[in-house]
Design a protein around this motif. Structure first.
Motif, short mmCIF file in Angstrom:
data_model
loop_
_atom_site.label_atom_id
_atom_site.label_comp_id
_atom_site.label_asym_id
_atom_site.label_seq_id
_atom_site.Cartn_x
_atom_site.Cartn_y
_atom_site.Cartn_z
N SER A 490 0.92 -1.28 -0.28
CA SER A 490 -0.28 0.08 -0.07
C SER A 490 0.89 1.29 -0.55
N LEU A 491 2.28 1.50 0.74
CA LEU A 491 2.40 2.49 0.72
C LEU A 491 3.72 2.27 -0.26
N ALA A 492 4.15 1.57 -1.26
CA ALA A 492 4.40 1.73 -3.07
C ALA A 492 3.95 2.74 -3.64
N GLY A 493 2.86 1.49 -3.41
CA GLY A 493 1.30 1.89 -4.10
C GLY A 493 0.96 3.85 -4.26
N GLU A 494 0.84 3.98 -2.61
CA GLU A 494 0.61 6.22 -2.15
C GLU A 494 1.68 6.71 -3.10
N ALA A 495 3.29 6.26 -2.86
CA ALA A 495 5.02 6.73 -2.94
C ALA A 495 4.54 7.22 -4.82
N ALA A 496 3.71 5.54 -5.21
CA ALA A 496 4.43 5.89 -6.52
C ALA A 496 3.27 6.98 -7.21
N ASP A 497 2.13 6.74 -6.76
CA ASP A 497 0.79 7.73 -6.96
C ASP A 497 1.46 9.09 -7.34
N ARG A 498 2.00 9.61 -5.56
CA ARG A 498 2.59 10.60 -5.29
C ARG A 498 3.25 11.42 -6.15
N ILE A 499 4.64 10.37 -6.86
CA ILE A 499 5.98 10.52 -7.04
C ILE A 499 5.01 11.07 -8.63
N ARG A 500 4.20 10.40 -9.22
CA ARG A 500 3.37 10.46 -10.69
C ARG A 500 2.39 12.25 -10.54
N GLY A 501 2.41 12.26 -9.49
CA GLY A 501 1.46 13.62 -9.79
C GLY A 501 2.31 15.31 -9.36
N VAL A 502 3.91 14.43 -9.44
CA VAL A 502 4.49 15.62 -8.83
C VAL A 502 5.12 15.51 -9.74
N ARG A 503 6.37 14.79 -10.75
CA ARG A 503 7.51 14.19 -11.40
C ARG A 503 7.01 15.57 -12.45
N SER A 504 8.04 15.91 -12.68
CA SER A 504 7.83 17.14 -13.61
C SER A 504 8.40 16.59 -15.10
N ALA A 505 7.67 16.58 -15.62
CA ALA A 505 7.54 16.89 -17.54
C ALA A 505 9.46 16.89 -17.97
N GLU A 506 9.45 17.83 -17.27
CA GLU A 506 10.29 18.68 -18.20
C GLU A 506 11.49 18.25 -17.67
N GLN A 507 11.51 17.33 -16.86
CA GLN A 507 12.70 17.15 -16.40
C GLN A 507 12.87 15.49 -17.01
N GLU A 508 12.13 14.94 -18.02
CA GLU A 508 12.37 13.96 -18.66
C GLU A 508 13.77 13.24 -19.49
N THR A 509 14.29 14.24 -20.51
CA THR A 509 14.90 14.32 -21.02
C THR A 509 16.06 15.18 -20.39
N LEU A 510 15.91 15.63 -18.60
CA LEU A 510 17.42 15.78 -17.80
C LEU A 510 18.50 15.43 -18.35
N SER A 511 19.79 15.67 -18.72
CA SER A 511 21.01 14.93 -18.59
C SER A 511 22.09 15.99 -18.03
N LEU A 512 22.46 15.54 -16.98
CA LEU A 512 23.39 15.83 -15.97
C LEU A 512 25.03 15.57 -16.71
N ASP A 513 25.46 14.89 -16.90
CA ASP A 513 26.87 14.20 -17.74
C ASP A 513 27.80 15.35 -17.89
N ALA A 514 27.13 16.00 -18.59
CA ALA A 514 27.46 17.46 -19.77
C ALA A 514 27.59 18.41 -18.66
N ALA A 515 27.05 18.97 -17.70
CA ALA A 515 27.22 20.08 -16.55
C ALA A 515 27.79 20.28 -16.50
N GLU A 516 28.50 21.98 -16.20
CA GLU A 516 29.98 22.26 -15.59
C GLU A 516 29.48 22.42 -14.56
N ASP A 517 28.80 22.27 -14.14
CA ASP A 517 28.68 22.15 -12.21
C ASP A 517 27.35 21.46 -12.21
N ARG A 518 27.82 19.70 -11.76
CA ARG A 518 26.97 19.44 -11.70
C ARG A 518 26.02 19.29 -10.66
N VAL A 519 26.16 19.47 -9.07
CA VAL A 519 25.95 19.88 -7.95
C VAL A 519 24.91 20.97 -8.50
#
Length: 711
Positions: A490-519
């Motif tokens: 049950s907790l996993a289901g709630e967490a999955a629903d919660r994350i789907r609700g807040v996950r940023s679609a703009e970040q799906e193609t995020l890439s940090l490998d080439a970032a000058e300052d990864r942090v």
């Protein structure tokens, strides 16, 4: 009558001094020819000798061979001489899967005297996965808190005064995105970089050793660790970013010297990675905190901590680190290796010994483990007892008021030197393997630890090393300590629903490998709504090459006996009774009582119910009582003086009465074959293989199936 006493009293007036040679002569006379080294000198698993007596002759000849407080070797730690210490940092760990429930436990512990908190993320988060992506693996909520984003972290740390409380993370391979998530939480709560306190504990090699896998190449993990360390060093003065955790090695069976040596080798590997990335070696050294597991051999634990500081100072001196930056920050925890599932209240004693040793050994932060930690999630009571165990040692016993209370003890100073010397040898061997990473991936570390673990396991199996409440003085009728398991599905289901609700679609193609300052880029992404899983994916976790080695399997000392007890408990649930052993006590009580008591203890360790009807005049009476006892195993107990006369008859009579196995309590010596011919099936005695005997008998009576591994 007036008695005049001398103005000064000297104990030498009545007790003249005795030197070591005089003492040794008297001891050897008392031993009557028995070897001194065999009877009175103990050997550690490092092969170090523990003498029965230490004196000035064991001093190396210097006034203070271990060094004065504050000097380079750091045996006594880096605290200034004469300062009034406020005490060690009581750092409790939290693993409840629900962030809200975990927050309540955190607040309760903080109000009860805890000064910092250790947050262990669940298996999904530790692998850099969001709950919906990890659902099929069944690792959501396992062994940790379900923190997958800033909102979860904020909820977990709700009402915690983050300017005052150090937050230590245990995030596995996902140390980088977890750190970014915590940094954004600080920003949300208005905590400035100057006041933030944390130990981010990036420890990729420790995670590789523990789990046998990393979701990315070790070189990439070390690069991330170095970026995080460099950034943290510049922006957060009260935060350490790198952790060296000895628990994979300690729980796997490592000796004290192996534990130190592998920690040192890991620290050196991390120093190399950080300096190769451009960090100054002093700044890099300040980013490392060591987490050391300690057990119940308290003198060795004290010496281990003192030796570790000495050797780390020596490493940093060799690296050119200034003297004022050579301190070793140590966080200790009672190792899982010494904890038991059955009779868990004895864990109160084990934990108290470990906390005592950590305090005397000079640990900076101490985790006091709840006694029920092996039964599941600890409750309010067990957590309160855990923290109070440490607080009593500190506030009532004032262990922290003395700088290096072990100093000046010839025994502990010598043991510290011996452990340090052995650890340095192993450290050099590790370096000869190419460093810690190479030693891990080649299997050398696992092989070395396995040799030590096998020797310790043999001692446990023969009860040379007894485990109170488990292999010694077991109580099969104890009420088990049961902790309700959370509904992870049950907790996993709630967490999955919660994350789907807040996950940023703009970040799906995020890439940090080439970032000058990864942090900075990761922190910005987390602030914009990226989840822990999205940041991990952008860093390359789980996408591409991964590292796989043979994991160093944890080995709790009590686990083989715990497994036998579990099997008997399951048998009782199914059959309505335990497997039974009948004691055929023959002769007067003075002849059988010692072996009857010993045998009861022996079989209780395997989960048997022991039937003791007292003594019997002859074999016929014993056989008759056995037939009425509903048991299948009979144990003949008497004295060596009577055995020659009673064993042949008693064994035959008990077999006729239906005994499937007749056991004799005592070493048969030259009579073994004759007594076996009379019907004795096996013999039990001091230093026999208790574990194998119990397992074999449980297989014989059907509790364990032939060839079935005990679980």
């Amino acid at each position: 009558m007036t008695v005049t006493f001398p103005r000064e009293f000297s104990i030498q007036d009545d007790f003249p001094p005795v030197d070591y040679d005089q003492w040794r002569t008297l001891v050897e006379k008392a031993l009557a020819g028995a070897p001194f080294e065999k009877k009175l000198v103990l050997k550690t698993y490092d092969g170090l000798a523990i003498e029965p007596l230490y004196s000035r002759r064991d001093d190396s000849g210097q006034d203070d061979p271990m060094g004065f407080p504050g000097l380079a070797n750091r045996v006594r730690g880096g605290r200034p001489l004469g300062s009034v210490q406020s005490g060690w940092d009581l750092r409790q760990e939290f693993t409840a899967p629900c962030p809200g429930a975990c927050n309540q436990a955190i607040l309760a512990d903080l109000s009860g005297g805890v000064t910092s908190i250790q947050i262990r993320l669940d298996q999904a988060a530790r692998n850099g996965l969001d709950p919906d992506h990890a659902a099929s693996a069944g690792c959501v909520g396992r062994d940790g808190v379900m923190v997958y984003g800033v909102d979860d972290m904020d909820k977990l740390l709700g009402d915690v005064q983050l300017e005052m409380v150090t937050v230590a993370l245990d995030a596995g391979a996902a140390f980088f995105p977890a750190a970014a998530t915590l940094m954004v939480t600080w920003k949300r709560r208005g905590v400035s970089p100057e006041t933030a306190k944390a130990a981010l504990n990036a420890d990729p090699l420790g995670e590789l050793a523990r789990r046998g896998t990393l979701p990315l190449e070790p070189s990439s993990a070390l690069s991330m660790m170095s970026d995080l360390a460099s950034w943290t060093s510049k922006h957060y003065p009260h935060v350490t970013s790198v952790g060296v955790d000895s628990s994979p090695y300690h729980d796997g069976g490592a000796s004290a010297a192996q534990d130190i040596a592998l920690s040192l080798a890991t620290g050196v590997e991390y120093l190399r990675a950080m300096t190769a990335a451009g960090m100054d070696v002093s700044a890099a050294a300040k980013q490392i905190q060591f987490r050391v597991s300690v057990g119940t051999e308290h003198f060795q634990a004290i010496a281990k901590l003192r030796a570790a500081r000495w050797l780390w100072s020596r490493v940093l001196e060799s690296c050119g680190v200034p003297e004022d930056s050579r301190s070793m920050r140590i966080h200790t925890r009672t190792g899982n290796r010494v904890l038991t599932k059955h009779d868990p209240y004895v864990n109160l004693l084990r934990n108290s010994v470990a906390v005592f040793a950590a305090g005397i050994g000079g640990a900076d932060a101490i985790t006091s483990v709840p006694f029920d930690v092996m039964a599941g999630l600890s409750n309010d009571f067990s957590r309160r007892v855990a923290r109070n165990s440490a607080l009593v040692l500190q506030e009532e016993s004032h262990l922290h008021r003395v700088i290096d209370p072990a100093g000046g003890s010839w025994f502990l100073d010598q043991l510290t030197e011996d452990v340090a010397g052995k650890a340095w040898e192993i450290f050099q061997e590790t370096e000869c393997q190419g460093g810690m990473l190479s030693a891990l991936t080649s299997g050398w570390v696992a092989k070395e630890i396995a040799t030590t673990a096998a020797a310790r396991a043999k001692d446990v199996a023969t009860r040379k090393r007894g485990i109170t409440g488990v292999s010694e003085f077991a109580n099969v009728g104890e009420e088990p300590v049961i902790r309700d398991a959370p509904d992870l599905e049950s907790l996993a289901g709630e967490a999955a629903d919660r994350i789907r609700g807040v996950r940023s679609a703009e970040q799906e193609t995020l890439s940090l490998d080439a970032a000058e300052d990864r942090v900075a880029a990761a922190v910005a992404a987390a602030s914009d709504g990226a989840t822990l899983g999205q940041i991990a994916a952008a860093l390359g976790l789980g996408r591409g090459q991964s590292a796989t080695i043979a994991a160093i399997e944890p080995q709790r000392l009590a686990e083989p006996f715990d497994q036998l007890r579990d099997a008997c408990d399951a048998w009782q649930d199914a059959q309505g009774k335990r497997p039974r052993v009948f004691l055929a006590n023959l002769g007067p009580v003075s002849h059988y009582s010692g072996r009857a008591t010993w045998s009861s203890n022996f079989f209780a360790a395997g989960g048997f119910e022991v039937i003791d009807r007292g003594g019997f005049e002859d074999a016929d009476a014993a056989a008759k009582a056995f037939g009425q006892a509903d048991a299948s195993i009979a144990v003949i107990c008497s004295s060596d003086k009577l055995y020659a006369d009673v064993v042949p008859t008693a064994a035959a009579k008990l077999k006729q009465a239906g005994a499937s196995s007749v056991v004799l309590a005592g070493n048969p010596g030259d009579n073994e074959q004759a007594w076996k011919a009379a019907g004795v099936d096996r013999f039990i005695f001091m230093r026999c293989d208790v574990l194998e005997t119990l397992r074999s008998l449980l297989t014989q009576v059907g509790v364990i199936e032939e060839g079935e591994p005990v679980r």
